[in-house]
Motif scaffolding. Structure first.
Motif, PDB file in Angstrom:
ATOM      1  N   THR A  72      27.112  45.404  46.588  1.00  0.00           N
ATOM      2  CA  THR A  72      27.516  46.694  46.443  1.00  0.00           C
ATOM      3  C   THR A  72      26.316  47.731  46.231  1.00  0.00           C
ATOM      4  O   THR A  72      25.104  47.241  46.418  1.00  0.00           O
ATOM      5  CB  THR A  72      28.668  47.013  45.548  1.00  0.00           C
TER       6      THR A  72
ATOM      7  N   TYR B 127      36.267  47.124  49.409  1.00  0.00           N
ATOM      8  CA  TYR B 127      36.535  45.768  49.125  1.00  0.00           C
ATOM      9  C   TYR B 127      38.101  45.562  48.831  1.00  0.00           C
ATOM     10  O   TYR B 127      38.342  44.214  49.275  1.00  0.00           O
ATOM     11  CB  TYR B 127      35.648  45.121  47.901  1.00  0.00           C
TER      12      TYR B 127
ATOM     13  N   LEU C 216      29.762  40.288  44.666  1.00  0.00           N
ATOM     14  CA  LEU C 216      29.618  40.585  46.165  1.00  0.00           C
ATOM     15  C   LEU C 216      28.621  41.689  46.121  1.00  0.00           C
ATOM     16  O   LEU C 216      28.541  42.741  45.449  1.00  0.00           O
ATOM     17  CB  LEU C 216      31.026  40.918  46.667  1.00  0.00           C
TER      18      LEU C 216
ATOM     19  N   ASN D 152      33.019  51.593  47.660  1.00  0.00           N
ATOM     20  CA  ASN D 152      32.808  50.324  48.109  1.00  0.00           C
ATOM     21  C   ASN D 152      33.994  49.319  47.556  1.00  0.00           C
ATOM     22  O   ASN D 152      34.436  48.328  48.093  1.00  0.00           O
ATOM     23  CB  ASN D 152      31.300  49.810  47.716  1.00  0.00           C
ATOM     24  N   ARG D 153      34.094  49.820  46.066  1.00  0.00           N
ATOM     25  CA  ARG D 153      35.301  48.861  45.365  1.00  0.00           C
ATOM     26  C   ARG D 153      36.529  49.051  46.111  1.00  0.00           C
ATOM     27  O   ARG D 153      37.318  47.985  46.445  1.00  0.00           O
ATOM     28  CB  ARG D 153      35.156  49.219  44.162  1.00  0.00           C
TER      29      ARG D 153
ATOM     30  N   ILE E 173      31.224  45.955  54.517  1.00  0.00           N
ATOM     31  CA  ILE E 173      32.313  45.324  53.789  1.00  0.00           C
ATOM     32  C   ILE E 173      33.463  45.007  54.451  1.00  0.00           C
ATOM     33  O   ILE E 173      34.002  43.928  54.359  1.00  0.00           O
ATOM     34  CB  ILE E 173      32.947  46.245  52.705  1.00  0.00           C
TER      35      ILE E 173
END
Length: 149
Positions: free
Chosen positions: A109, A16, A107, A12-13, A118
């Motif tokens: 996650t 993003y 945000l 996810n990071r 995302i």
């Protein structure tokens, strides 16, 4: 299952990072990759000099689109009870902490957030940037309407 959650958070990071790439004034808060990390929080720092929106405006924009974004550590712990009532000792303001408290956004996650979600957050932000003057006007108008009610 912890390893799977950490892998999801890390993915996810990465998603993003791609989603906000090129948006002036937004940067992921960086971690030391050599240290153990569960990547539980997805924190974006807003540079007020280059971002067209304040932290609160950015949160309002995302929340209006049902994105669960929130101010991160605001106010700072030192301004919360019981600390804010303690006697001050000289110049004990925490200026860096206070600046960060005004510029960080968390945000969504975790396992329930997909790469498609995302990507949609990135689209919302890009649309807001592309229409910044109109978006800021609408936010001010909404604030005025709420305060008059």
């Amino acid at each position: 299952s912890l390893d799977k959650l950490i892998a999801t958070n890390r993915a996810n990071r990465t998603a993003y990072r791609r989603a906000i790439e090129g948006l002036p004034g937004l940067a992921l808060y960086e971690f030391d990759e050599q240290e153990a990390n569960n990547f539980q929080y997805l924190i974006v720092e807003i540079d007020q000099q280059t971002c067209p929106f304040t932290r609160d405006e950015l949160v309002a924009i995302l929340q209006a689109e049902n994105v669960i974004a929130r101010r991160y550590f605001s106010p700072g712990c030192h301004l919360s009870m019981p600390y804010r009532t303690r006697p001050r000792r000289g110049n004990d303001r925490l200026t860096v902490t206070e600046r960060l408290c005004e510029s960080l956004v968390a945000l969504p996650t975790g396992a329930s957030v997909t790469v498609a979600d995302i990507h949609e957050v990135g689209t919302i932000l890009r649309d807001a940037y592309d229409n910044a003057a109109e978006v800021r006007y609408a936010l001010r108008k909404e604030r005025t309407t709420r305060s008059a009610a």
